[in-house]
Write a protein that holds these residues in place. Structure first.
Motif, PDB file in Angstrom:
ATOM      1  N   GLY A  32       5.039  -3.277 -19.297  1.00 51.18           N
ATOM      2  CA  GLY A  32       5.662  -4.447 -18.697  1.00 51.18           C
ATOM      3  C   GLY A  32       5.043  -4.791 -17.363  1.00 51.18           C
ATOM      4  O   GLY A  32       4.080  -4.178 -16.917  1.00 51.18           O
ATOM      5  N   SER A  33       5.606  -5.783 -16.700  1.00 54.95           N
ATOM      6  CA  SER A  33       5.128  -6.207 -15.385  1.00 54.95           C
ATOM      7  C   SER A  33       6.296  -6.743 -14.576  1.00 54.95           C
ATOM      8  O   SER A  33       7.284  -7.223 -15.124  1.00 54.95           O
ATOM      9  N   ALA A  34       6.179  -6.624 -13.272  1.00 55.29           N
ATOM     10  CA  ALA A  34       7.252  -7.089 -12.381  1.00 55.29           C
ATOM     11  C   ALA A  34       6.711  -7.128 -10.964  1.00 55.29           C
ATOM     12  O   ALA A  34       5.602  -6.666 -10.676  1.00 55.29           O
ATOM     13  N   ASP A  35       7.516  -7.683 -10.048  1.00 56.99           N
ATOM     14  CA  ASP A  35       7.085  -7.673  -8.655  1.00 56.99           C
ATOM     15  C   ASP A  35       7.346  -6.298  -8.051  1.00 56.99           C
ATOM     16  O   ASP A  35       8.012  -5.444  -8.636  1.00 56.99           O
ATOM     17  N   GLY A  36       6.820  -6.100  -6.855  1.00 58.39           N
ATOM     18  CA  GLY A  36       6.869  -4.791  -6.227  1.00 58.39           C
ATOM     19  C   GLY A  36       8.256  -4.246  -6.011  1.00 58.39           C
ATOM     20  O   GLY A  36       8.511  -3.048  -6.185  1.00 58.39           O
ATOM     21  N   ASP A  37       9.224  -5.094  -5.646  1.00 59.39           N
ATOM     22  CA  ASP A  37      10.585  -4.629  -5.381  1.00 59.39           C
ATOM     23  C   ASP A  37      11.253  -4.090  -6.642  1.00 59.39           C
ATOM     24  O   ASP A  37      11.955  -3.077  -6.608  1.00 59.39           O
ATOM     25  N   VAL A  38      11.044  -4.794  -7.764  1.00 61.74           N
ATOM     26  CA  VAL A  38      11.627  -4.324  -9.029  1.00 61.74           C
ATOM     27  C   VAL A  38      10.992  -3.011  -9.448  1.00 61.74           C
ATOM     28  O   VAL A  38      11.673  -2.081  -9.904  1.00 61.74           O
ATOM     29  N   LYS A  40       9.733  -0.748  -7.548  1.00 64.95           N
ATOM     30  CA  LYS A  40      10.223   0.319  -6.675  1.00 64.95           C
ATOM     31  C   LYS A  40      11.595   0.803  -7.129  1.00 64.95           C
ATOM     32  O   LYS A  40      11.928   1.989  -7.019  1.00 64.95           O
ATOM     33  N   ALA A  41      12.395  -0.125  -7.659  1.00 60.67           N
ATOM     34  CA  ALA A  41      13.704   0.261  -8.192  1.00 60.67           C
ATOM     35  C   ALA A  41      13.539   1.162  -9.405  1.00 60.67           C
ATOM     36  O   ALA A  41      14.314   2.100  -9.618  1.00 60.67           O
ATOM     37  N   CYS A  42      12.526   0.878 -10.215  1.00 63.73           N
ATOM     38  CA  CYS A  42      12.236   1.732 -11.376  1.00 63.73           C
ATOM     39  C   CYS A  42      11.806   3.123 -10.920  1.00 63.73           C
ATOM     40  O   CYS A  42      12.245   4.130 -11.471  1.00 63.73           O
ATOM     41  N   ALA A  52       4.997   5.858 -10.482  1.00 57.08           N
ATOM     42  CA  ALA A  52       4.423   5.620  -9.157  1.00 57.08           C
ATOM     43  C   ALA A  52       4.047   4.150  -9.016  1.00 57.08           C
ATOM     44  O   ALA A  52       3.515   3.543  -9.944  1.00 57.08           O
ATOM     45  N   VAL A  53       4.335   3.576  -7.844  1.00 54.21           N
ATOM     46  CA  VAL A  53       4.085   2.159  -7.589  1.00 54.21           C
ATOM     47  C   VAL A  53       3.020   2.003  -6.519  1.00 54.21           C
ATOM     48  O   VAL A  53       3.048   2.687  -5.488  1.00 54.21           O
TER      49      VAL A  53
END
Length: 246
Positions: A32-38, A40-42, A52-53
């Motif tokens: 999947g893909s998402a912005d950095g804040d999402v 980090k929640a993962c 790791a983000v």
């Protein structure tokens, strides 16, 4: 359990056909893909720090991953999902990247010309991997049909199969077992503890993953891995051993 009993009473006990396609219940790699804040929640909910983000990208260390699915739940299945059986991650067990063919009983004889001998070492496990390992020898999985045998001494083994996070009390035993293996030799880290070393965290009693103590040639991820995944790893080890024998 009831399904197993029903199968035994109805069909008698049948040995399972092992396929390189993997289990029908394999949940697949994380995609999947998402912005950095999402992202980090993962990563925040991962109990073993496998997620790791870095900026807008993420990586999954499948040696550490226990496949709990918490990262997927944290993102509410909107931006990251478990992709399913048809996709295989490049960091997963190498033999699982193949698909579609059934493993034949004489596979080791063709590769090595003889049996594969394995010494198991519990370096500090909860015994889940060990129970699954024991299941490989039952009539359902029938490990011995492939010519794989567990031996009592590392001096008689081709490979050391390590389960559990390495504890400080067993660090020396692991080193001595590895040194006792005759050349050419292999080491398999079986399960998330031996492969990743993060399951129990960082404590005074824990050294960590097996590769912190001895060289590891093959990783079988999972908490615990299925017996079929362990069998795939053992058969993959035959190819590696053959290369080392040249």
């Amino acid at each position: 359990m009831f399904k197993v009993l029903e199968r035994i009473f109805k069909d008698k006990l049948a040995t399972e056909k092992i396929s390189l396609a993997g289990s029908d219940r394999y949940r697949g790699p994380i995609e999947g893909s998402a912005d950095g804040d999402v992202l980090k929640a993962c990563a925040a909910v991962c109990p073993v720090k496998a997620f790791a983000v870095s900026g807008e990208d993420y990586t999954i260390d499948y040696k550490k991953c226990i496949f709990c699915g918490r990262c997927v739940e944290a993102c509410a299945n909107k931006v990251i999902n478990e992709s399913g059986l048809q996709h295989k991650h490049e960091d997963a067990l190498p033999v699982l990247l193949e698909s579609g063919q059934e493993v034949l009983q004489d596979v080791l004889k063709e590769k090595l010309g003889r049996s594969l001998h394995v010494r198991h070492l519990d370096a500090g496990s909860c015994n889940a991997c060990d129970f699954e390992m024991g299941a490989m020898s039952n009539p359902v999985y029938d490990l011995h049909r492939y010519g794989v045998h567990f031996v009592a001494s590392p001096r008689h083994a081709d490979m050391l199969m390590v389960t559990g996070v390495v504890t400080r009390n067993l660090e020396q035993a692991l080193k001595m077992s590895y040194d006792a293996l005759p050349e050419p030799r292999l080491v398999m880290a079986c399960g998330a503890c031996a492969a990743g070393g993060e399951t129990y965290g960082d404590t005074y009693a824990v050294v960590g993953a097996a590769d912190k103590v001895v060289p590891v040639d093959l990783y079988v991820p999972g908490c615990p891995p299925r017996p079929t995944a362990m069998i795939m790893g053992l058969l993959a080890a035959a190819d590696m051993l053959k290369e080392k024998m040249k």
